[in-house]
Design a protein around this motif. Structure first.
Motif, PDB file in Angstrom:
ATOM      1  N   ALA A 318       0.340  -0.887   0.610  1.00  0.00           N
ATOM      2  CA  ALA A 318      -0.087   0.105   0.022  1.00  0.00           C
ATOM      3  C   ALA A 318       0.852   0.780   0.168  1.00  0.00           C
ATOM      4  O   ALA A 318       0.738   1.887  -0.546  1.00  0.00           O
ATOM      5  N   SER A 322       1.122   4.176  -3.164  1.00  0.00           N
ATOM      6  CA  SER A 322       1.112   5.418  -2.600  1.00  0.00           C
ATOM      7  C   SER A 322       1.940   6.372  -2.997  1.00  0.00           C
ATOM      8  O   SER A 322       1.780   7.199  -3.285  1.00  0.00           O
ATOM      9  N   THR A 377      -1.853   1.258 -10.696  1.00  0.00           N
ATOM     10  CA  THR A 377      -2.146   2.331  -9.350  1.00  0.00           C
ATOM     11  C   THR A 377      -1.812   3.261 -10.521  1.00  0.00           C
ATOM     12  O   THR A 377      -1.747   4.788 -10.971  1.00  0.00           O
ATOM     13  N   TRP A 442      -9.975   9.996   1.667  1.00  0.00           N
ATOM     14  CA  TRP A 442      -9.786   9.665   3.075  1.00  0.00           C
ATOM     15  C   TRP A 442      -8.738   9.585   3.628  1.00  0.00           C
ATOM     16  O   TRP A 442      -7.635  10.974   2.800  1.00  0.00           O
ATOM     17  N   GLY A 479      -2.836   4.849   4.983  1.00  0.00           N
ATOM     18  CA  GLY A 479      -3.149   6.278   4.828  1.00  0.00           C
ATOM     19  C   GLY A 479      -4.297   6.899   4.958  1.00  0.00           C
ATOM     20  O   GLY A 479      -4.359   7.675   4.572  1.00  0.00           O
ATOM     21  N   ALA A 480      -4.887   5.760   5.751  1.00  0.00           N
ATOM     22  CA  ALA A 480      -6.819   6.467   6.080  1.00  0.00           C
ATOM     23  C   ALA A 480      -6.820   6.290   7.323  1.00  0.00           C
ATOM     24  O   ALA A 480      -6.074   4.537   7.976  1.00  0.00           O
ATOM     25  N   TYR A 520      -4.057   9.077   2.044  1.00  0.00           N
ATOM     26  CA  TYR A 520      -4.448   7.870   0.411  1.00  0.00           C
ATOM     27  C   TYR A 520      -5.516   8.947  -0.349  1.00  0.00           C
ATOM     28  O   TYR A 520      -4.934   8.725  -1.598  1.00  0.00           O
ATOM     29  N   SER A 521      -6.396   9.530  -0.340  1.00  0.00           N
ATOM     30  CA  SER A 521      -6.846  10.512  -1.367  1.00  0.00           C
ATOM     31  C   SER A 521      -5.495  11.721  -2.021  1.00  0.00           C
ATOM     32  O   SER A 521      -5.901  12.731  -2.099  1.00  0.00           O
ATOM     33  N   GLU A 533      -8.814   7.147  -6.339  1.00  0.00           N
ATOM     34  CA  GLU A 533      -8.350   7.439  -5.103  1.00  0.00           C
ATOM     35  C   GLU A 533      -9.853   8.246  -3.740  1.00  0.00           C
ATOM     36  O   GLU A 533      -9.205   7.902  -2.361  1.00  0.00           O
ATOM     37  N   GLU A 547     -11.883   1.849  -2.190  1.00  0.00           N
ATOM     38  CA  GLU A 547     -11.758   2.568  -1.255  1.00  0.00           C
ATOM     39  C   GLU A 547     -10.376   2.459  -0.897  1.00  0.00           C
ATOM     40  O   GLU A 547      -9.657   0.999  -1.294  1.00  0.00           O
ATOM     41  N   PRO A 548      -9.900   2.251   0.167  1.00  0.00           N
ATOM     42  CA  PRO A 548      -8.278   2.343   0.734  1.00  0.00           C
ATOM     43  C   PRO A 548      -8.187   0.869   1.334  1.00  0.00           C
ATOM     44  O   PRO A 548      -9.048   0.339   2.050  1.00  0.00           O
TER      45      PRO A 548
END
Length: 548
Positions: A318, A322, A377, A442, A479-480, A520-521, A533, A547-548
């Motif tokens: 993850a 990112s 990604t 997020w 990230g969230a 995350y976003s 994201e 969604e994360p």
């Protein structure tokens, strides 16, 4: 001499601690058509989008331009945004048919990892051998790809005879090497990394053979010599650990500013982008790169990969996703960022395991040439949509469907507010009732805050109808741990229309600072871009975003 197979992308030493350094889709590679072969100027890709700098000029072949809707590869998507997307490669890999099938179809630009370096080209003084470099150039020509020359002057992979020269002979040897190599490849490369890695991490100059003989003036001399040999090639200075703001980046900025002021023929700065998930993402990467662009120079990400301590796990993956996302966003947010090159696309041939003990899994393709989440990604950040049925698919175009676009209204990633600006776009053929719609952005709280405030600062549809609130996630993920949820008390959105700006703000109850860099976003783009994201829901069902 013995061939050094993969010493790495100009990175012999390990980065100091604290410094940055599967669900894959089927390969969508379609062999690009070659629309021009020129011995003069080249344009890679299509004409840039409004406000974007020309992609790359020099000499090689041009690839067919496509729209985002027609895109099937990373380079197709990048071309649609006025940029290129490339990969490094090396001669031993060119005998791997499965590897070259992807290399020749997915990418619009390639960089030779070793075959144009000094120890390969001129192993003995005055004896030049271009066999390996020519093989890479021939592959590129066959597949309609541009070639980035790498490199002319570097302290590493330097034959011992250079360092053994008396100081009084080094300048002539350097100029002769540059002139010979740049002349040989004149009309065949669009850009050169003229000087590679001139700085130590603290911002001091490396004391190599060139600096010891000429001081920092060797750099300007190298650029002038390269320009005289190939006036059409774009000339770059290239280094690692200059992606984010810091002492090394400041030293590079001071040097480049001086070169520009002195009329030295420099066209761009290469930011290598060798990142690692165990270190923080480079601080203010986009803002840092932008200041170089503001000098009137092109910028590019030249050697991107994101390594991790093995074994890989969901948290590390993850983080890797990112980091890839943020790097792409940084380039897309700068009109003069002309392209991105990953440092070989597959773990099968990555330089990382042989250089960083216990580390790897740095590339978007795995050792079996299968795409990883990192590929998805890159694909979505460049504007591609996921396969039908994936959470990120925007829906059936024959029915009401939405996507969310985002731009960052706050250049600071460490102040007391998160300030996303969003707009919803109806991509379908029927009207959407906004009272059925919710949007989720997020983020991480970073520290105990107790409570949050959420506001609509401006909305084209009227803030009176916009209802922002902060919700706590049931379980934190990388990230969230919270999300800003936006709903609407009234309004509708006709097919093909958008809400226009919705300017939002979130602060903590204690007004302490956020660290948005790993949210995350969060994105660094300051103009609207599709934002997979950020989740969009109709009647509680996701219609856009992951969604994360």
């Amino acid at each position: 001499m013995t061939w050094i197979r993969r010493i790495g992308p100009s990175r012999p030493e390990v980065e100091p601690a604290g410094r940055p350094q599967a669900r894959g889709r089927a390969l969508k590679g379609v062999l690009p058509a070659v629309v021009a072969v020129a011995l003069g100027a080249l344009t890679v890709g299509l004409a840039p989008t409004a406000g974007a700098a020309p992609v790359a000029t020099g000499s090689a072949t041009a690839r067919t331009a496509v729209s985002a809707a027609e895109a099937s590869t990373l380079d197709d998507l990048a071309q649609a945004k006025g940029r290129y997307f490339g990969s490094a490669t090396d001669n031993p890999e060119l005998s791997d048919a499965a590897y070259t099938s992807i290399l020749g179809s997915e990418f619009g630009q390639i960089t030779p990892g070793n075959s144009m370096k000094w120890d390969t080209i001129e192993p003995s003084q005055g004896q030049f051998n271009y066999t390996k470099g020519d093989a890479v150039v021939s592959f590129a020509k066959e597949h309609g790809q541009a070639v980035r020359g790498h490199n002319l002057v570097w302290h590493n992979q330097l034959p011992s005879w250079v360092s053994s020269l008396p100081s009084s002979q080094v300048q002539a040897a350097m100029e002769n090497h540059i002139t010979n190599e740049a002349t040989h490849y004149k009309g065949q490369v669009f850009a050169w990394d003229v000087v590679n890695e001139p700085f130590n991490d603290d911002g001091t100059y490396r004391t190599d053979a060139f600096y010891n003989a000429m001081g920092k003036d060797y750099i300007a001399d190298a650029f002038r010599t390269a320009h005289a040999a190939d006036p059409d090639a774009k000339l770059y200075i290239n280094d690692y650990n200059i992606e984010g703001q810091g002492s090394k980046a400041d030293a590079m900025y001071a040097l480049v500013s001086e070169l520009v002021a002195d009329g030295v023929p420099i066209d761009g700065v290469g930011f290598q982008g060798h990142l690692a998930v165990q270190y923080g993402f480079p601080y203010n990467m986009q803002a840092n790169m932008q200041r170089f662009a503001d000098l009137g120079l092109d910028v590019s990400i030249t050697e991107l990969d994101v390594r991790m301590q093995l074994p890989a796990d969901a948290t590390k993956v993850a983080s890797q996703n990112s980091y890839y996302k943020q790097a792409v966003d940084a380039c897309l947010g700068i009109s003069r960022c002309v392209g991105i090159t990953i440092w070989d696309y597959t773990d099968k041939y990555s330089w990382v395991p042989g250089t960083f003990n216990g580390e790897g899994s740095a590339c978007p393709w795995d050792e079996n040439l299968q795409t990883k989440e990192a590929y998805d990604t890159l694909y979505t950040e460049l504007g591609g949509t996921t396969d039908p049925g994936d959470p990120g698919d925007p829906g059936d175009p024959g029915s009401g469907a939405l996507k969310v676009q985002y731009k960052n209204a706050d250049s600071a990633v460490d102040d007391s507010a998160i300030r996303p600006t969003l707009q919803l776009v109806n991509t379908g053929s029927s009207t959407v009732d906004l009272t059925d719609v919710t949007v989720r952005y997020w983020f991480t709280a970073d520290s105990a805050a107790g409570s949050f405030g959420a506001w609509c600062d401006y909305a084209a549809v009227g803030c009176a109808s916009v209802k922002p609130s902060v919700q706590t996630m049931a379980g934190a993920v990388l990230g969230a741990d919270h999300y800003l949820e936006v709903s609407f008390s009234s309004g509708s959105l006709a097919p093909g229309s958008s809400t226009g700006d919705i300017q939002l703000r979130v602060s903590k109850g204690d007004w302490s600072s956020f660290d948005e860099s790993d949210d995350y976003s969060h994105g660094s783009n300051t103009t609207y871009q599709d934002a997979p994201e950020i989740g969009t829901y109709i009647g509680g069902a996701v219609v856009y975003g992951t969604e994360p």
